[in-house]
Scaffold this motif. Structure first.
Motif, mmCIF file in Angstrom:
data_model
loop_
_atom_site.group_PDB
_atom_site.id
_atom_site.type_symbol
_atom_site.label_atom_id
_atom_site.label_comp_id
_atom_site.label_asym_id
_atom_site.label_seq_id
_atom_site.Cartn_x
_atom_site.Cartn_y
_atom_site.Cartn_z
ATOM 1 N N LYS A 143 0.823 -1.207 0.000
ATOM 2 C CA LYS A 143 0.000 0.000 0.000
ATOM 3 C C LYS A 143 0.859 1.259 0.000
ATOM 4 O O LYS A 143 0.551 2.238 -0.697
ATOM 5 N N ASP A 144 1.937 1.261 0.781
ATOM 6 C CA ASP A 144 2.809 2.436 0.835
ATOM 7 C C ASP A 144 3.389 2.758 -0.542
ATOM 8 O O ASP A 144 3.449 3.921 -0.953
ATOM 9 N N GLU A 204 0.665 4.231 -2.809
ATOM 10 C CA GLU A 204 0.410 5.644 -2.508
ATOM 11 C C GLU A 204 1.538 6.522 -3.031
ATOM 12 O O GLU A 204 1.296 7.636 -3.520
ATOM 13 N N TRP A 226 -3.119 -3.317 -5.103
ATOM 14 C CA TRP A 226 -3.445 -1.911 -5.282
ATOM 15 C C TRP A 226 -3.138 -1.523 -6.725
ATOM 16 O O TRP A 226 -2.047 -1.763 -7.224
#
Length: 300
Positions: A237-238, A241, A288
């Motif tokens: 996720k990091d 983003e 993601w």
């Protein structure tokens, strides 16, 4: 052990490329005589990953002694797509339809080639290139494509296993796209670029090595044609983003709502066909996705 020594060891550890030989009647795909003749053909094995051991990460900032053209015009694609490009060293006329097409899709950090092999029969008229920096992994994909092409060529014409294009439209090259992508592709040549499950480089001091950075986005925008799509998929996720932030902040990339690509078979293949994507599926992890369309050039 130096990086060069590691590469030499990896190359020696790569598995054998042939298993046996047969004598058969084939029509050569080179620019030589086109008549069928009796030739001895080595049957290529489907490669096994255990024979292509390689570290999971590569330092993109060191000199990997890579070969790359000074400019896209100097790139010889005949080795990678012999059906579509004539060998410039052969003193013969190109076959009809050769030297016309250009590579349109690039899978940056293609890993073991899952996306390439999934998309090749789906879009047989589109030339696709995998770019991978790791030597043994590149060799694995090269051997995988060669074995698949040969298998297709030996199938009877009525076989249900034969696919359109016979994987002649897909290839792989050992390259550092972060440094040399503009050496391979002209301005606006690509219509799709894929960044699938890239190295997350979790440590702050390593984040400069991430495949998406503000400086690199200018390179990707240069080779991606207006209206082309940049795909990113990750299970971190990091990193998702991070990539989305920098792409959103770049004036030449426009975010595409995921709902707009909900039924896109290309995105589905990007999510599920790679080794990493399949591993995430088995572990029931999250993926993601962020896709961006190349904006028109300001002068247009």
């Amino acid at each position: 052990m130096s990086k060069r020594t590691h590469d030499q060891v990896d190359e020696m550890e790569a598995g054998p490329s042939t298993s046996s030989t047969i004598t058969t009647s084939l029509t050569p795909s080179t620019n030589g005589v086109g008549a069928a003749e009796e030739v001895t053909v080595g049957l290529l094995k489907v490669p096994q990953k255990r024979f292509y051991r390689q570290r999971a990460h590569a330092n993109v900032f060191v000199d990997h002694e890579l070969d790359y053209p000074k400019s896209p015009a100097e790139m010889d694609w005949s080795f990678y797509y012999p059906k579509y490009f004539s060998n410039p060293d052969q003193q013969v006329e190109p076959l009809e339809g050769q030297n016309v097409k250009k590579v349109e899709w690039a899978d940056v950090g293609c890993g073991f080639g899952g996306l390439l092999m999934a998309l090749a029969p789906m879009f047989p008229d589109t030339l696709m290139l995998g770019m991978e920096i790791r030597m043994s992994v590149t060799k694995y994909v090269t051997d995988r494509i060669a074995a698949t092409r040969q298998h297709q060529s030996l199938l009877p014409s009525e076989s249900t296993e034969r696919v359109k294009g016979q994987y002649e439209n897909v290839s792989v090259i050992r390259a550092n796209a972060m440094k040399h992508i503009a050496n391979f592709f002209e301005k606006g040549q690509l219509s799709k670029i894929f960044f699938l499950f890239p190295d997350p480089h979790f440590k702050n001091r390593k984040q400069k090595a991430r495949i998406i950075t503000p400086g690199l986005l200018a390179e990707y925008a240069y080779v991606l044609q207006p209206g082309g799509i940049l795909y990113t998929v990750t299970d971190v996720k990091d990193l998702h983003e991070w990539m989305a932030l920098h792409l959103n902040n770049h004036p030449l990339f426009i975010p595409i709502p995921n709902s707009e690509l909900e039924n896109d078979p290309i995105l589905e293949a990007a999510r599920t066909s790679t080794e990493e994507g399949q591993k995430v599926e088995r572990n029931k992890g999250d993926k993601w996705v962020a896709c961006f369309r190349r904006a028109p050039n300001p002068e247009d």
